[in-house]
Structures are given as C-alpha cells and as structure tokens.
Design a protein around this motif. Sequence first.
Motif, PDB file in Angstrom:
ATOM      1  N   PHE A 152       1.023  -1.216   0.036  1.00  0.00           N
ATOM      2  CA  PHE A 152      -0.081   0.032  -0.098  1.00  0.00           C
ATOM      3  C   PHE A 152       1.009   1.156  -0.168  1.00  0.00           C
ATOM      4  CE2 PHE A 152      -1.961   3.569   2.033  1.00  0.00           C
ATOM      5  CZ  PHE A 152      -3.562   3.547   1.318  1.00  0.00           C
ATOM      6  N   ILE A 153       0.499   2.071  -0.977  1.00  0.00           N
ATOM      7  CA  ILE A 153       1.150   3.380  -0.938  1.00  0.00           C
ATOM      8  C   ILE A 153       0.201   4.427  -1.077  1.00  0.00           C
ATOM      9  CG2 ILE A 153       2.633   5.068  -2.220  1.00  0.00           C
ATOM     10  CD1 ILE A 153       4.305   3.630  -0.286  1.00  0.00           C
ATOM     11  N   GLY A 154      -0.159   5.582  -0.678  1.00  0.00           N
ATOM     12  CA  GLY A 154      -1.083   6.339  -0.667  1.00  0.00           C
ATOM     13  C   GLY A 154      -0.536   7.875  -0.919  1.00  0.00           C
ATOM     14  N   VAL A 155      -1.174   8.673  -1.854  1.00  0.00           N
ATOM     15  CA  VAL A 155      -0.725  10.014  -2.024  1.00  0.00           C
ATOM     16  C   VAL A 155      -1.314  11.062  -1.091  1.00  0.00           C
ATOM     17  CG1 VAL A 155      -0.882  11.666  -3.909  1.00  0.00           C
ATOM     18  CG2 VAL A 155      -0.329   9.504  -4.538  1.00  0.00           C
ATOM     19  N   THR A 156      -0.672  11.715  -0.284  1.00  0.00           N
ATOM     20  CA  THR A 156      -1.121  12.340   0.805  1.00  0.00           C
ATOM     21  C   THR A 156      -1.085  13.952  -0.083  1.00  0.00           C
ATOM     22  OG1 THR A 156       1.218  13.287   1.576  1.00  0.00           O
ATOM     23  CG2 THR A 156      -0.190  11.038   2.490  1.00  0.00           C
ATOM     24  N   HIS A 157      -0.126  14.366  -0.857  1.00  0.00           N
ATOM     25  CA  HIS A 157      -0.233  15.705  -1.471  1.00  0.00           C
ATOM     26  C   HIS A 157       0.522  15.459  -2.851  1.00  0.00           C
ATOM     27  CE1 HIS A 157       3.952  16.864  -0.273  1.00  0.00           C
ATOM     28  NE2 HIS A 157       3.814  15.810   0.248  1.00  0.00           N
ATOM     29  N   ARG A 158       0.457  16.441  -3.469  1.00  0.00           N
ATOM     30  CA  ARG A 158       1.083  16.507  -4.782  1.00  0.00           C
ATOM     31  C   ARG A 158       2.114  17.754  -5.295  1.00  0.00           C
ATOM     32  NH1 ARG A 158      -3.526  14.719  -4.162  1.00  0.00           N
ATOM     33  NH2 ARG A 158      -4.464  12.807  -5.623  1.00  0.00           N
ATOM     34  N   LEU A 159       2.954  17.447  -6.176  1.00  0.00           N
ATOM     35  CA  LEU A 159       3.910  18.238  -6.570  1.00  0.00           C
ATOM     36  C   LEU A 159       4.170  18.325  -8.140  1.00  0.00           C
ATOM     37  CD1 LEU A 159       5.865  20.006  -4.528  1.00  0.00           C
ATOM     38  CD2 LEU A 159       7.599  18.386  -4.811  1.00  0.00           C
ATOM     39  N   ASP A 160       4.151  19.458  -8.713  1.00  0.00           N
ATOM     40  CA  ASP A 160       4.184  19.490 -10.157  1.00  0.00           C
ATOM     41  C   ASP A 160       5.260  18.774 -10.663  1.00  0.00           C
ATOM     42  OD1 ASP A 160       2.017  21.294 -10.083  1.00  0.00           O
ATOM     43  OD2 ASP A 160       3.029  22.965 -10.361  1.00  0.00           O
ATOM     44  N   ARG A 161       5.396  18.162 -11.844  1.00  0.00           N
ATOM     45  CA  ARG A 161       6.310  17.622 -12.401  1.00  0.00           C
ATOM     46  C   ARG A 161       7.572  18.230 -12.495  1.00  0.00           C
ATOM     47  NH1 ARG A 161       6.169  12.898 -16.961  1.00  0.00           N
ATOM     48  NH2 ARG A 161       8.410  12.270 -16.810  1.00  0.00           N
ATOM     49  N   PRO A 162       7.752  19.461 -12.847  1.00  0.00           N
ATOM     50  CA  PRO A 162       9.180  20.097 -13.066  1.00  0.00           C
ATOM     51  C   PRO A 162       9.652  20.465 -11.742  1.00  0.00           C
ATOM     52  CG  PRO A 162       7.514  21.612 -13.856  1.00  0.00           C
ATOM     53  CD  PRO A 162       6.542  20.332 -13.413  1.00  0.00           C
ATOM     54  N   VAL A 163       8.765  20.643 -10.660  1.00  0.00           N
ATOM     55  CA  VAL A 163       9.228  20.875  -9.242  1.00  0.00           C
ATOM     56  C   VAL A 163       9.968  19.751  -8.308  1.00  0.00           C
ATOM     57  CG1 VAL A 163       8.367  22.079  -7.089  1.00  0.00           C
ATOM     58  CG2 VAL A 163       7.294  22.693  -9.252  1.00  0.00           C
ATOM     59  N   THR A 164      11.114  20.161  -7.850  1.00  0.00           N
ATOM     60  CA  THR A 164      11.669  19.310  -6.871  1.00  0.00           C
ATOM     61  C   THR A 164      11.441  19.278  -5.622  1.00  0.00           C
ATOM     62  OG1 THR A 164      13.567  20.722  -6.844  1.00  0.00           O
ATOM     63  CG2 THR A 164      13.600  19.335  -8.371  1.00  0.00           C
ATOM     64  N   GLY A 165      11.682  18.231  -4.641  1.00  0.00           N
ATOM     65  CA  GLY A 165      11.850  18.417  -3.254  1.00  0.00           C
ATOM     66  C   GLY A 165      10.922  17.503  -2.608  1.00  0.00           C
ATOM     67  N   VAL A 166      10.406  17.710  -1.390  1.00  0.00           N
ATOM     68  CA  VAL A 166       9.911  16.775  -0.352  1.00  0.00           C
ATOM     69  C   VAL A 166       8.387  16.543  -0.986  1.00  0.00           C
ATOM     70  CG1 VAL A 166       8.591  16.398   1.840  1.00  0.00           C
ATOM     71  CG2 VAL A 166      10.909  17.724   1.570  1.00  0.00           C
ATOM     72  N   VAL A 167       8.211  14.935  -1.073  1.00  0.00           N
ATOM     73  CA  VAL A 167       6.794  14.550  -1.458  1.00  0.00           C
ATOM     74  C   VAL A 167       6.682  13.518  -0.131  1.00  0.00           C
ATOM     75  CG1 VAL A 167       5.312  13.722  -2.954  1.00  0.00           C
ATOM     76  CG2 VAL A 167       7.084  14.911  -3.817  1.00  0.00           C
ATOM     77  N   ILE A 168       5.353  13.580   0.335  1.00  0.00           N
ATOM     78  CA  ILE A 168       5.496  12.600   1.532  1.00  0.00           C
ATOM     79  C   ILE A 168       4.208  11.620   1.135  1.00  0.00           C
ATOM     80  CG2 ILE A 168       4.447  12.181   4.003  1.00  0.00           C
ATOM     81  CD1 ILE A 168       5.238  15.298   4.236  1.00  0.00           C
TER      82      ILE A 168
END
Length: 222
Positions: free
Chosen positions: A50-66
């Motif tokens: 199981f992996i759930g998406v908690t928020h999004r980040l645009d493709r060209p943007v870098t950094g923290v994704v939880i």
Amino acid sequence: MEIIYEDNHLIAVNKNCHEIVQGDKTGDAPLPELLKLYLKEKYAKPGNVFIGVTHRLDRPVTGVVIFAKTSKALKRMNDLFRNGEVKKTYLAIVKNAPPEQEGELRHWLVRDEKQNKSFAYDKERPDSKEAILHYRLLAQSEKYYLVEIDLKTGRHHQIRCQFAKTGCPIKGDLKYGAKRSNPDGGISLHAHSASFIHPVTKKKINITAQMPHDNLWKTFLL
C-alpha cells in the motif's frame, strides 16, 4: 529515488524534476508505483504493497513529497494537509527582485483546465480562489534572486503563477514567462521542507530535502 524519511506509517522522497507523483499521458511510472516496488523488495513483502498519495508536486518541481504506507496514515495525513497543519517551505530562484525584502502575495487565481495553467488577478472573479503566500528574499547572484516561500493556501500552480504576476517568473518556467528553459527540463522551484505532528505517533516531524545538484543552486547553498 532519493528516500529522505521512512517509518512504519510514512515515507518521503526528494523528488527530481523528471519524477511524477501521479500517472500522466507520458506513461512514465509514477512515484507510488516505484515506492511499492522498493518496499516490496526491501522488506520481501508478499502480495500487494500500500502507498497512498497525501499531496502533490508538479512534475518540473523538486523536493519533499510525503506518501502514506497505511490507509490510516493516509486519511490522517490528508486531514492535516486539508486543515493547513503541514508547514511547507519552498525555495525558488526568480529572475527579478520581488517587490520587497519580505512580504505577502495575495491574489485570486482562476484555473484553465485546457491550458493546465492558472491566471492571477488582484480582485475576486467568478470561479476564482484566493491564493496567499508569504515570501522572504534570502540572497541574490549576478542575475537571479533566491526567495523562501511559506504557502498559506494550496492552489494550482500557486507559487509559479503568483510570482509571474508580480514580475518575478521562476527560472526555467516557460509556462509562466521565463525566457528560456533549464537544461534538465525542470524549473527552479524546490519544496525544501515539511513540518507537522506525526498523525500516528504524535511526534513533531521535520523533513528536509537537499537542493538540486546544479551550479546555480550551489551558488545559493544555505
């Protein structure tokens, strides 16, 4: 993938500008699928992971994704994001100096689905949503400026759109007025950190993602 945090409930990645949080028309494997493979192999897990998406980040943007590793963590993290209880700090390299050393940008954004683009206005319009962020100028080089951004609302392309409206397009962001693209195809916007109270353990969590490894970011190394 660069894993920057993991416990029994959550896992976080320092996303690069080629990785995607959700599947798109390119057909590239999104991060949730890559994380499932990673966890399955790391822990020799039988069956589905199981992996759930908690928020999004645009493709060209870098950094923290939880991401959430359990359905309970997913629901609780979604609540934290929805209620503004996750403090996200971004760094951006912009072409022109912002209006002040430190300040607030407040606009009304209208999203155009066909163009996949948002437009910022000074006053409320039909179908618009209020967008607020706080920024602070951290440094400058010969041609560019480094700003730190504290998002107060989470609108579509908010940082990109608001800074473009202010005459400070983000480096490499052709969609919002940059003159040329970055060599790697990304834009100079980085989700630098996320702070929140862990939804299960209730401990304070601070997750930080190192800036991209290119010469301009190194110029501004904090």
